[in-house]
Design an enzyme around this catalytic site. Structure first.
Site, short mmCIF file in Angstrom:
data_model
loop_
_atom_site.label_atom_id
_atom_site.label_comp_id
_atom_site.label_asym_id
_atom_site.label_seq_id
_atom_site.Cartn_x
_atom_site.Cartn_y
_atom_site.Cartn_z
N ASP A 7 7.99 2.19 3.67
CA ASP A 7 6.88 1.21 4.08
C ASP A 7 6.21 0.39 3.10
OD1 ASP A 7 5.03 -0.34 5.78
OD2 ASP A 7 4.19 0.63 6.20
N GLU A 9 2.66 -1.52 3.80
CA GLU A 9 1.07 -1.64 3.58
C GLU A 9 0.79 -0.34 4.81
OE1 GLU A 9 0.45 -5.81 5.91
OE2 GLU A 9 2.59 -6.47 4.79
MG LIG Z 1 2.35 0.42 7.70
#
Ligand SMILES: [Mg+2]
Length: 200
Positions: A7, A9
């Protein structure tokens, strides 16, 4: 062969929308997938707010250009990319990601796209496909890759469960408690150790 799906962010860079909320003085924009698991609902809410306050893509890109990767993220990526193959799976948009990808040495990123009027107004968004993180992991497993995935939030869960090994990075306590089968890491050193443990 190994492949790590990350992932973006909350794992490598700050939450973009929280930064936009802070820099534009619009606290209503702080909602993220941690608060609203329904991504479409969240995006429609965000775009309405942008419109209401006249915040355009160039404004947001200016904010994103001032962001830096999370502390330790670049070193972590440099180590990981020398160790194995890495793909970033994110629900951000190509127009938002570029300044941050540059700072991370342009790793491979699969994400979505914004629809933008010539005035810079964001009129909508184009999801490449629904549940794209999980679909990417499943497709890569179909190519006989051994997948390790790491993420922090609701929109990572199907990806983490579809991987050979899913790892949580700085989840909320509630999210970690709801997913007791996933190991929890709190910093990049711990994430690195957890990944090393399960790489084949
Ligand atoms: Mg995230």
């Amino acid at each position: 062969m190994n492949l790590v799906c990350l992932d973006l962010e909350g794992v490598l860079v700050p939450e973009i929308w929280i930064a936009v909320a802070e820099k534009t003085g619009r606290p209503e924009l702080r909602r993220t997938t941690r608060d609203e698991p329904d991504y479409d609902k969240l995006m429609r809410y965000r775009l309405e707010l942008l419109d209401k306050h006249g915040i355009t893509l160039p404004h947001i890109q200016e904010v994103i250009g001032s962001l830096r990767p999370l502390e330790g993220a670049l070193e972590f990526m440099t180590w990981l990319r020398a160790r194995t193959q890495v793909i970033i799976l994110s629900d951000t948009f190509e127009q938002f990601a570029a300044p941050l990808m540059k700072q991370l040495g342009w790793p491979t990123l699969l994400c979505h796209e914004l629809i933008v009027a010539p005035t810079g107004r964001i009129t909508g968004y184009q999801l490449r496909m629904a549940d794209q993180k999980r679909r990417a992991v499943e497709a890569l497993r179909g190519l006989n890759y051994h997948i390790v995935a790491a993420g922090d939030s609701h929109n990572d869960l199907s990806m983490l469960l579809a991987a050979n090994h899913g790892i949580l990075f700085r989840p909320t306590d509630a999210f970690a408690a709801a997913n007791p089968t996933l190991p929890v890491t709190r910093d990049h050193a711990a994430l690195r150790k957890e990944i090393e443990k399960v790489l084949k």
